[in-house]
Scaffold this motif. Structure first.
Motif, mmCIF file in Angstrom:
data_model
loop_
_atom_site.group_PDB
_atom_site.id
_atom_site.type_symbol
_atom_site.label_atom_id
_atom_site.label_comp_id
_atom_site.label_asym_id
_atom_site.label_seq_id
_atom_site.Cartn_x
_atom_site.Cartn_y
_atom_site.Cartn_z
ATOM 1 N N TYR A 1 1.003 -1.223 0.111
ATOM 2 C CA TYR A 1 0.044 -0.094 0.086
ATOM 3 C C TYR A 1 0.956 1.122 0.118
ATOM 4 C CZ TYR A 1 -4.212 -2.637 1.359
ATOM 5 O OH TYR A 1 -5.355 -3.495 1.289
ATOM 6 N N SER B 1 3.768 0.732 2.476
ATOM 7 C CA SER B 1 3.811 -0.304 3.294
ATOM 8 C C SER B 1 3.545 -1.522 3.085
ATOM 9 C CB SER B 1 2.625 0.230 4.503
ATOM 10 O OG SER B 1 3.117 1.543 5.012
ATOM 11 N N ASN C 1 1.754 -5.311 3.825
ATOM 12 C CA ASN C 1 0.646 -5.739 4.512
ATOM 13 C C ASN C 1 0.496 -7.234 4.238
ATOM 14 O OD1 ASN C 1 -2.272 -6.655 3.828
ATOM 15 N ND2 ASN C 1 -2.208 -5.451 5.343
ATOM 16 N N ASN D 1 -5.147 -8.453 9.537
ATOM 17 C CA ASN D 1 -4.197 -7.574 8.880
ATOM 18 C C ASN D 1 -2.919 -7.357 9.825
ATOM 19 O OD1 ASN D 1 -5.123 -6.729 6.157
ATOM 20 N ND2 ASN D 1 -6.833 -5.980 7.431
ATOM 21 N N TRP E 1 0.706 -5.007 9.463
ATOM 22 C CA TRP E 1 1.322 -3.966 8.817
ATOM 23 C C TRP E 1 2.770 -3.719 9.118
ATOM 24 C CZ3 TRP E 1 -1.313 -1.572 4.683
ATOM 25 C CH2 TRP E 1 -2.774 -1.634 5.000
#
Length: 116
Positions: free
Chosen positions: A37, A96, A98, A104, A106
């Protein structure tokens, strides 16, 4: 403890290339869909690319990076990559990593700056 650690960000001129890496620990890496992301200043976070689990590793890209970015994974190294070519100023963002399998996880992100 789950950790996703990104590396490879930096500053590059338009038209340049960077390769981001994200190494995971604390998860069964190969069962997770992995994604990159990005969030540019003043904008919402957007999905750049993802790659599914398993041997097939289906990929998906946001339209703005198709043909320029390539996501890949090495399950033996618990690592996902994002090869970014022909970078544009609008690619400037914090990228980032993931991991998703119903939950999730991160990474903290790595800054990519594209500027002349």
């Amino acid at each position: 403890q789950v950790q996703l650690v990104e590396s490879g960000g930096g500053s590059v001129q338009p038209g340049g290339s960077l390769r981001l890496s994200c190494t995971a620990s604390g998860i069964i890496f190969h069962i997770y869909t992995m994604a990159w992301y990005r969030q540019a200043p003043g904008k919402q976070r957007e999905l750049v690319a993802n790659i599914t689990d398993g041997a097939d590793g289906y990929t998906n890209y946001v339209d703005s990076v198709k043909g320029r970015f390539t996501i890949s994974r090495d399950n033996a190294q618990n690592t996902v990559y994002l090869q970014m070519n022909n970078l544009k100023p609008e690619d400037t963002a914090v990228y980032s990593c993931n991991a998703y399998d119903g939950i999730n996880f991160w990474g903290k992100g790595t800054l990519v700056t594209v500027s002349s």
